[in-house]
Structure formats: C-alpha cells, structure tokens
Design a protein around this motif. Structure first.
Motif, PDB file in Angstrom:
ATOM      1  N   LYS A  25       0.828  -1.205   0.000  1.00 17.37           N
ATOM      2  CA  LYS A  25       0.000   0.000   0.000  1.00 17.37           C
ATOM      3  C   LYS A  25       0.864   1.257   0.000  1.00 17.37           C
ATOM      4  O   LYS A  25       0.614   2.205  -0.749  1.00 17.37           O
ATOM      5  N   TYR A  26       1.886   1.272   0.841  1.00 15.83           N
ATOM      6  CA  TYR A  26       2.759   2.446   0.938  1.00 15.83           C
ATOM      7  C   TYR A  26       3.551   2.642  -0.360  1.00 15.83           C
ATOM      8  O   TYR A  26       3.703   3.761  -0.831  1.00 15.83           O
ATOM      9  N   SER A  27       4.031   1.566  -0.947  1.00 15.63           N
ATOM     10  CA  SER A  27       4.806   1.667  -2.194  1.00 15.63           C
ATOM     11  C   SER A  27       3.948   2.196  -3.342  1.00 15.63           C
ATOM     12  O   SER A  27       4.422   3.011  -4.150  1.00 15.63           O
ATOM     13  N   VAL A  28       2.703   1.775  -3.415  1.00 16.74           N
ATOM     14  CA  VAL A  28       1.804   2.288  -4.457  1.00 16.74           C
ATOM     15  C   VAL A  28       1.595   3.791  -4.265  1.00 16.74           C
ATOM     16  O   VAL A  28       1.648   4.574  -5.228  1.00 16.74           O
ATOM     17  N   MET A  30       3.595   5.908  -2.802  1.00 19.53           N
ATOM     18  CA  MET A  30       4.824   6.638  -3.129  1.00 19.53           C
ATOM     19  C   MET A  30       5.069   6.655  -4.644  1.00 19.53           C
ATOM     20  O   MET A  30       5.635   7.608  -5.180  1.00 19.53           O
ATOM     21  N   GLY A  31       4.624   5.630  -5.342  1.00 21.39           N
ATOM     22  CA  GLY A  31       4.696   5.638  -6.804  1.00 21.39           C
ATOM     23  C   GLY A  31       3.821   6.738  -7.391  1.00 21.39           C
ATOM     24  O   GLY A  31       4.215   7.442  -8.327  1.00 21.39           O
ATOM     25  N   ILE A  32       2.623   6.907  -6.816  1.00 21.57           N
ATOM     26  CA  ILE A  32       1.738   7.989  -7.253  1.00 21.57           C
ATOM     27  C   ILE A  32       2.382   9.339  -6.966  1.00 21.57           C
ATOM     28  O   ILE A  32       2.270  10.278  -7.767  1.00 21.57           O
ATOM     29  N   ARG A  33       3.104   9.450  -5.861  1.00 16.02           N
ATOM     30  CA  ARG A  33       3.782  10.706  -5.527  1.00 16.02           C
ATOM     31  C   ARG A  33       4.845  11.044  -6.573  1.00 16.02           C
ATOM     32  O   ARG A  33       4.975  12.198  -6.989  1.00 16.02           O
ATOM     33  N   VAL A  34       5.602  10.054  -6.997  1.00 14.75           N
ATOM     34  CA  VAL A  34       6.637  10.292  -8.022  1.00 14.75           C
ATOM     35  C   VAL A  34       5.980  10.753  -9.322  1.00 14.75           C
ATOM     36  O   VAL A  34       6.459  11.685  -9.977  1.00 14.75           O
ATOM     37  N   VAL A  35       4.865  10.125  -9.686  1.00 14.96           N
ATOM     38  CA  VAL A  35       4.144  10.539 -10.889  1.00 14.96           C
ATOM     39  C   VAL A  35       3.670  11.989 -10.741  1.00 14.96           C
ATOM     40  O   VAL A  35       3.767  12.784 -11.695  1.00 14.96           O
ATOM     41  N   CYS A  36       3.170  12.344  -9.551  1.00 18.63           N
ATOM     42  CA  CYS A  36       2.737  13.729  -9.321  1.00 18.63           C
ATOM     43  C   CYS A  36       3.899  14.708  -9.508  1.00 18.63           C
ATOM     44  O   CYS A  36       3.722  15.794 -10.067  1.00 18.63           O
TER      45      CYS A  36
END
Length: 122
Positions: A25-28, A30-36
């Motif tokens: 859950k946390y990795s997903v 943080m992946g969305i954060r990188v995309v942002c």
C-alpha cells in the motif's frame, strides 16, 4: 447447544503477511507521488501546483492508509467458548497450612462463656 468451533480462516493475518500488505500500500502511494512530481515538472507552474501539493501531502496519507487495521471483510479472531478465566487460588495462612478455625465465626459472635451461639448446652 453447540457453539461454532473457531476456524483457521477466522484468525488474523500473520505479522509477516500484514507487513507485506502495508508495504505494498505504501509503495503504491509513493509511486503515485513520483508521478505527481513528474507531472508538476512537465505541466508548468499554474496547473503544476496541483500535483505538487498532492506530492507534498501524499506521504502523510500513505502512512495512514498503510497502517489502517485489517480489511473490513476479514473477521476478527473468535475466542473459544469453553475457556473460562481462572479463579485465584485460596489464600494460605502465614504458617503455610490451613487454619483450623477457618470456618469459625468471628470472635464477636462468641458468648461470654466461650461457646459458639449454635452450640447446644450439654
């Protein structure tokens, strides 16, 4: 009446499995954060502020979401019905044995002649 027996499927997740789910859950998130962050750089200032703000606040929400308890469809562990709390052991006298006068009434119940009230005169 028989009580239902607890099933292995009613038990909560093991700590390793729970940790694995939280990490996913946390990795997903943080992946969305990188995309942002990438979107904020590509789009430019006026519209890029929205994904930038999301990237700033997303770590907090990622931790909260990852640490939420069990899934709502998972059942809570059931306690077996036949287990009762254990009563404390009886108190022993200071001498280590049972007191001989344990069943005797208190001294205030004794009569002046030393006999107990329920004893008959013989």
């Amino acid at each position: 009446m028989k009580q239902p027996r607890p099933s292995i499927t009613n038990l909560p997740l093991s700590p390793d499995e729970e940790r694995k789910r939280r990490m996913i859950k946390y990795s997903v998130a943080m992946g969305i954060r990188v995309v942002c962050l990438f979107v904020a750089i590509i789009v430019g200032w006026p519209w890029g502020a929205i994904p930038l703000i999301a990237a700033v606040f997303l770590p907090y929400f990622a931790v909260v979401i990852a640490n939420v308890g069990a899934e709502p469809h998972e059942a809570e562990a059931q306690r077996p019905g036949n287990i009762l709390p254990m009563a404390p052991p009886p108190m022993a006298s200071p001498s280590g044995g049972r007191r001989e006068d344990a069943g005797a009434p208190p001294a205030s119940d004794a009569r002046a002649d030393g006999k107990r009230p329920n004893e008959e005169d013989t």
